[in-house]
Design a protein around this motif. Structure first.
Motif, PDB file in Angstrom:
ATOM      1  N   GLY A 398      53.501 -26.703  47.225  1.00 22.12           N
ATOM      2  CA  GLY A 398      54.426 -27.402  48.097  1.00 22.12           C
ATOM      3  C   GLY A 398      54.923 -26.267  48.813  1.00 22.12           C
ATOM      4  O   GLY A 398      55.231 -25.119  48.452  1.00 22.12           O
ATOM      5  N   TYR A 399      55.017 -26.424  50.070  1.00 27.22           N
ATOM      6  CA  TYR A 399      55.598 -25.450  51.029  1.00 27.22           C
ATOM      7  C   TYR A 399      56.389 -25.991  52.101  1.00 27.22           C
ATOM      8  O   TYR A 399      56.362 -27.249  52.340  1.00 27.22           O
ATOM      9  CB  TYR A 399      54.690 -24.252  51.809  1.00 27.22           C
ATOM     10  N   LEU A 400      57.443 -25.084  52.903  1.00 23.43           N
ATOM     11  CA  LEU A 400      57.967 -25.678  53.921  1.00 23.43           C
ATOM     12  C   LEU A 400      57.301 -25.094  55.228  1.00 23.43           C
ATOM     13  O   LEU A 400      56.659 -24.010  55.343  1.00 23.43           O
ATOM     14  CB  LEU A 400      59.414 -25.329  54.121  1.00 23.43           C
ATOM     15  N   SER A 401      57.278 -25.916  56.350  1.00 20.44           N
ATOM     16  CA  SER A 401      56.615 -25.620  57.408  1.00 20.44           C
ATOM     17  C   SER A 401      57.586 -25.848  58.669  1.00 20.44           C
ATOM     18  O   SER A 401      58.203 -26.866  58.747  1.00 20.44           O
ATOM     19  CB  SER A 401      55.506 -26.278  57.575  1.00 20.44           C
ATOM     20  N   ALA A 402      57.368 -25.103  59.865  1.00 23.56           N
ATOM     21  CA  ALA A 402      58.128 -25.533  61.003  1.00 23.56           C
ATOM     22  C   ALA A 402      56.973 -25.658  62.008  1.00 23.56           C
ATOM     23  O   ALA A 402      56.283 -24.798  62.188  1.00 23.56           O
ATOM     24  CB  ALA A 402      59.341 -24.421  61.369  1.00 23.56           C
ATOM     25  N   VAL A 403      57.544 -26.837  62.867  1.00 22.25           N
ATOM     26  CA  VAL A 403      56.477 -27.219  64.125  1.00 22.25           C
ATOM     27  C   VAL A 403      57.329 -27.220  65.107  1.00 22.25           C
ATOM     28  O   VAL A 403      58.479 -27.835  64.995  1.00 22.25           O
ATOM     29  CB  VAL A 403      55.615 -28.320  63.745  1.00 22.25           C
ATOM     30  N   SER A 404      56.683 -26.791  66.346  1.00 21.35           N
ATOM     31  CA  SER A 404      57.165 -27.168  67.733  1.00 21.35           C
ATOM     32  C   SER A 404      57.343 -28.766  68.032  1.00 21.35           C
ATOM     33  O   SER A 404      56.228 -29.114  67.554  1.00 21.35           O
ATOM     34  CB  SER A 404      56.577 -26.139  68.700  1.00 21.35           C
ATOM     35  N   LEU A 405      58.096 -29.291  68.850  1.00 25.55           N
ATOM     36  CA  LEU A 405      58.048 -30.551  69.377  1.00 25.55           C
ATOM     37  C   LEU A 405      56.618 -30.993  69.990  1.00 25.55           C
ATOM     38  O   LEU A 405      56.173 -32.097  69.591  1.00 25.55           O
ATOM     39  CB  LEU A 405      59.123 -30.695  70.042  1.00 25.55           C
ATOM     40  N   ASP A 406      55.882 -30.149  70.487  1.00 18.37           N
ATOM     41  CA  ASP A 406      54.650 -30.575  70.944  1.00 18.37           C
ATOM     42  C   ASP A 406      53.477 -30.281  70.030  1.00 18.37           C
ATOM     43  O   ASP A 406      52.474 -30.730  70.144  1.00 18.37           O
ATOM     44  CB  ASP A 406      54.282 -29.926  72.202  1.00 18.37           C
ATOM     45  N   GLY A 407      53.878 -29.759  68.811  1.00 20.51           N
ATOM     46  CA  GLY A 407      52.771 -29.488  67.754  1.00 20.51           C
ATOM     47  C   GLY A 407      52.171 -28.592  68.152  1.00 20.51           C
ATOM     48  O   GLY A 407      51.023 -28.149  67.157  1.00 20.51           O
ATOM     49  N   LYS A 408      52.321 -27.497  68.905  1.00 21.52           N
ATOM     50  CA  LYS A 408      51.387 -26.510  69.136  1.00 21.52           C
ATOM     51  C   LYS A 408      51.714 -25.174  68.493  1.00 21.52           C
ATOM     52  O   LYS A 408      50.956 -24.285  68.075  1.00 21.52           O
ATOM     53  CB  LYS A 408      51.453 -25.967  70.844  1.00 21.52           C
ATOM     54  N   MET A 409      53.005 -25.060  68.122  1.00 25.10           N
ATOM     55  CA  MET A 409      53.549 -24.031  67.439  1.00 25.10           C
ATOM     56  C   MET A 409      53.970 -24.287  65.983  1.00 25.10           C
ATOM     57  O   MET A 409      54.527 -25.327  65.568  1.00 25.10           O
ATOM     58  CB  MET A 409      54.413 -23.211  67.856  1.00 25.10           C
ATOM     59  N   PHE A 415      57.987 -19.545  50.116  1.00 21.16           N
ATOM     60  CA  PHE A 415      59.158 -19.591  49.053  1.00 21.16           C
ATOM     61  C   PHE A 415      58.309 -19.151  47.831  1.00 21.16           C
ATOM     62  O   PHE A 415      57.200 -19.408  47.487  1.00 21.16           O
ATOM     63  CB  PHE A 415      59.874 -20.904  49.019  1.00 21.16           C
ATOM     64  N   ASP A 416      59.103 -18.680  46.818  1.00 23.12           N
ATOM     65  CA  ASP A 416      58.355 -18.380  45.447  1.00 23.12           C
ATOM     66  C   ASP A 416      58.411 -19.705  44.722  1.00 23.12           C
ATOM     67  O   ASP A 416      57.633 -19.537  43.773  1.00 23.12           O
ATOM     68  CB  ASP A 416      59.550 -17.475  44.548  1.00 23.12           C
ATOM     69  N   SER A 417      58.964 -20.749  44.945  1.00 25.60           N
ATOM     70  CA  SER A 417      58.793 -22.118  44.303  1.00 25.60           C
ATOM     71  C   SER A 417      57.650 -22.772  44.702  1.00 25.60           C
ATOM     72  O   SER A 417      57.089 -22.811  45.803  1.00 25.60           O
ATOM     73  CB  SER A 417      60.103 -22.756  44.375  1.00 25.60           C
ATOM     74  N   ASN A 418      56.688 -23.380  43.854  1.00 25.95           N
ATOM     75  CA  ASN A 418      55.688 -24.185  44.349  1.00 25.95           C
ATOM     76  C   ASN A 418      56.113 -25.660  44.428  1.00 25.95           C
ATOM     77  O   ASN A 418      55.288 -26.442  45.015  1.00 25.95           O
ATOM     78  CB  ASN A 418      54.618 -24.129  43.193  1.00 25.95           C
ATOM     79  N   GLU A 419      57.234 -26.041  44.077  1.00 22.19           N
ATOM     80  CA  GLU A 419      57.542 -27.550  43.956  1.00 22.19           C
ATOM     81  C   GLU A 419      58.957 -27.437  44.926  1.00 22.19           C
ATOM     82  O   GLU A 419      60.016 -27.246  44.528  1.00 22.19           O
ATOM     83  CB  GLU A 419      57.933 -27.974  42.729  1.00 22.19           C
TER      84      GLU A 419
END
Lengths: 427, 348
Positions: A398-409, A415-419
């Motif tokens: 599992g991971y965290l991700s950040a996306v721009s509102l238009d999905g382009k970026m 993180f060190d945790s997999n969950e």
């Protein structure tokens, strides 16, 4: 004869056109949408050896990760000036760099003085310059602060690099499973555990002032909602009703908490006044109503309900009353998160077996899917509204991700945790 | 008029000829009609009369002749009788005994004689009958012959009449066919005349048209020649004006081309700020060196958004040197100082 006259006339007209004395105006109606070229020159280290944090590196990473900037790698830099006098703008113009950042870190009795300057390369002038003092432990925070300053100066949007994120991790040691509520910098560094339990922890929610986090804990085997002050670690149990106590959401003024309770049977939306401790029941359906979220102006609450058979988003006044369905496309729309300007809602959009993050324009009600994962969940708007943080997984990781509102970026935070689940971007 | 006369004379002649022919045919048919009637009635009457006459007249003649023939055998038999008388007288003298005998013999002879006579008479009768019969047969044959001849005659007459009739019919048919052919020929001639006339008219029209076209071409050629002459007369002045126009046009073209190239280069250098809200625009005053290098770019009308303004200034600087015309004089004249209007909403 008329033929002759016509020829003369043409000659005269063409003579006069270029002789007009009005100054020319060239209109530029098109531009390019691209990341701004910026060079973050490694900061000079005058008398500072063994500085624990490479400030310029953190700034470079922040700006580059945002998607708004295209930073120049060190090897491509024509020079590495650390003072304004040493800057040759022509060199940077030649390689198409719009902006240049130089800086210095100096040590002074265990404290660090950090100064930086932002230049407009083509105009050849300084746009911004700061000097700040930081302890060794705050150097990373200082670097994020510099990133925010540059970001806001050049894009007009508030930077979010100094923000923090809360999230839930779980780890397993033998038969023992541990659930943790953690808070880290926006780039995933400086993770700190806020709460830990062998029973599940869920649904962290930042107070509007960013000082407290409300969350659900099963530490007593049954669900209860706690509010914890980050600075002191002090916490209070605010809801412990029979059945479900879940999905806390702060009102914009921080005085109320919307939550889901099933004490009367089916899960319904309630509002808890944190000052008077009074509880107001907003929905009364026999279906599941949950995941309330306040509009930024506090006037409305959007929630998830399966009253139509499948989970869909509904909206109602925060005072209760008529409930109107918001989403119609896809067989699953849940976990709403308002953008800071209130103009759009991020949600988990399920279509078939895929669950992705989508953004709905509140004015047009059009839904735009912006991620392409298979089990993306828990969208949370960045405080400047430019990005959405969400949890995803690939295989077992599992991971965290950040996306721009238009999905382009898109940027993946490691993180060190997999969950890792349920991220919440601090205000 | 001549053609008109011609036009009418032919059909009139033909029509007259046709009418006359038809009239002639009528006359001929009228002449033939009474003949036909006689020939039709005659055969029956002639046939009946001829048969009756032959049967009545000829048998009488035939019977008259056989009567003569029977008279002559009777005369011849008288002579033998006298001879027998002389012998009987001698026998009386010679022997009176024999008288009975003689008488008997005489009687016998007489009987014999009677018998002979009877036989003779019978023979005569028979001969007479036979002669009569022959006569009758002869008459009959003659009658038959005559009848046959008459019949033949009648046949011939009939055939003749029929031939006449057939001939008349044939002649009539021929006349009709001839008339018809004549009529057809007249019709064909008429049609031919008409088509020839039409053809002639058409040819005439075509000829007239060709004439007109030719005249028009001639006129146009004349007009063209006139215009050409006029144009040539204006040539000197035109050349002069043209040269000036071409120079000016070339300059205009160079300016336009340069402006388009500058616009493109600046647009490609302009990174539109993401924060830019709608309706932002700014004007930037630029000063250039003759090679297009930007000396300065100053915001003269701000958008109100410093980031937007800076992005525009930046774009102009980044695009330096601007692609001005190669003609330094023209470049200095037209591109020494001008403005940029940054207005992204115009493209929306």
């Amino acid at each position: 004869m008329s033929f002759f006259r016509k020829i003369l006339l043409i000659g005269l007209v063409s003579f006069y056109v270029p002789s007009s004395y009005a100054e020319m105006t060239i209109e530029i109606t098109e531009g390019i949408e691209s990341a701004l070229p910026i060079s973050i020159v490694p900061f000079g280290m005058q008398g500072a050896s063994g500085v624990p944090v490479d400030v310029s590196f953190v700034v470079d990473a922040d700006l580059g990760r945002s998607g708004y900037f295209k930073t120049l790698d060190k090897q491509s830099m024509p020079a590495k000036p650390s003072t304004a006098e040493a800057v040759q703008f022509k060199d940077w113009q030649a390689i198409g760099q719009n902006y240049l950042v130089i800086g210095q870190v100096t040590e002074d009795h265990g404290q660090y003085n950090v100064q930086f300057q932002l230049f407009d390369v083509y105009k050849g002038e300084q746009i911004m310059g700061y000097r700040m003092t930081s302890s060794a432990g705050d150097l990373r925070r200082t670097a994020h602060h510099i990133s925010d300053l540059i970001f806001e100066k050049l894009t007009g949007k508030k930077g979010v690099f100094s923000g923090r994120i809360a999230y839930i991790t779980s780890s397993r040691q033998g038969k023992q499973s541990t659930s943790k509520l953690q808070v880290s910098d926006a780039d995933g560094f400086n993770a700190q555990t806020i709460a830990s339990s062998v029973e599940p922890l869920m649904s962290p929610a930042w107070s509007p002032d960013g000082r407290k986090i409300a969350y659900v804990s099963f530490e007593k085997k049954t669900a209860a909602i706690y509010i914890q002050t980050l600075a002191t670690g002090e916490r209070a149990r605010v809801a412990e009703f029979p059945g479900i106590n879940g999905a806390p959401s702060w009102s914009p003024d921080g005085a109320k908490l919307a939550l889901t309770l099933s004490k009367d049977g089916s899960p319904d939306i309630y509002v808890l006044n944190l000052v008077t401790r009074s509880l107001t029941k907003l929905t009364k359906s026999f279906s599941i109503d949950t995941e309330p979220t306040w509009s930024p102006d506090g006037s409305h609450i959007v929630f998830t309900s399966d009253r139509g058979g499948k989970p869909q988003l509904y909206i109602m006044s925060s005072q209760g009353g008529e409930e109107t369905r918001l989403t119609f496309s896809g067989n699953y729309n849940a976990r709403a998160s308002f953008s800071p300007d209130g103009k759009s809602i991020a949600m988990v959009h399920g279509n078939g077996s895929d669950y992705r993050i989508a953004v709905m324009d509140m004015a047009t009600k059009s839904v735009n899917v912006i991620t392409d994962g298979r089990s993306d969940e828990s969208p949370s708007f960045a405080p400047n509204g430019s990005m959405i943080l969400y949890a995803s997984r690939k295989g077992n990781a599992g991971y965290l991700s950040a996306v721009s509102l238009d999905g382009k970026m898109q940027q993946k935070l490691v993180f060190d945790s997999n969950e890792i689940r349920e991220p919440a971007w601090s205000p | 008029m001549d053609s008109n006369k011609k036009k009418f004379s032919w059909p009139i002649i033909l029509a007259l000829a046709l009418h006359l022919t038809i009239l002639g045919l009528f006359a001929l048919s009228a002449l033939f009609k009474p003949d036909k009637r006689e020939s039709e009635a005659a055969p029956e009457i002639i046939h009946a009369e001829i048969v009756d006459e032959s049967k009545v007249k000829n048998p009488a003649e035939v019977t008259a002749e056989p009567v003569k023939a029977t008279e002559s055998p009777v005369e011849e038999k008288i002579n033998p009788e006298t001879e027998a008388n002389q012998e009987a007288e001698r026998a009386i003298e010679q022997a009176k005994a024999e008288k009975t005998k003689a008488a008997a013999e005489q009687a016998k002879a007489e009987a014999k004689q009677a018998e002979v006579a009877k036989a003779k008479a019978e023979a005569a009768e028979q001969a007479k009958a036979e002669a009569k019969q022959a006569e009758i047969a002869k008459a009959k044959a003659e009658a038959a012959e005559q009848a046959k001849a008459e019949a033949k005659q009648a046949e011939i007459a009939k055939a003749k009449a029929e031939a006449a009739k057939a001939k008349a019919a044939a002649e009539k048919a021929e006349a009709a066919a001839k008339a018809k052919a004549e009529a057809e020929r007249a019709e064909a001639a008429k049609a031919k005349a008409a088509s020839e006339q039409a053809e002639a008219a058409k040819a005439k029209a075509a000829a007239e048209k060709a004439e007109a076209a030719k005249a028009k071409v001639e006129a146009e050629r004349a007009e063209a020649a006139r215009v050409k002459a006029e144009a040539e007369r204006a040539e000197a002045a035109r050349m002069e004006a043209e040269q000036a126009r071409m120079d000016a046009e070339q300059d205009q073209l160079a300016i336009k081309t340069a402006a388009a190239a500058i616009r493109q280069k600046v647009a490609q250098s302009w990174i539109r700020p993401v924060s830019a809200t709608e309706g932002l625009k700014c004007t930037i005053q630029v000063r250039l060196m003759s090679d297009g290098t930007v000396i300065d770019a100053v915001v003269v009308t701000s958008s109100g958004d410093p980031i937007f303004d800076r992005s525009a200034e930046n774009a102009v600087h980044k695009a330096s040197p601007l692609p001005v015309p190669k003609d330094k004089e023209l470049s200095a004249k037209e591109f020494k100082s001008f403005k940029f209007l940054f207005d992204p909403d115009r493209s929306r």
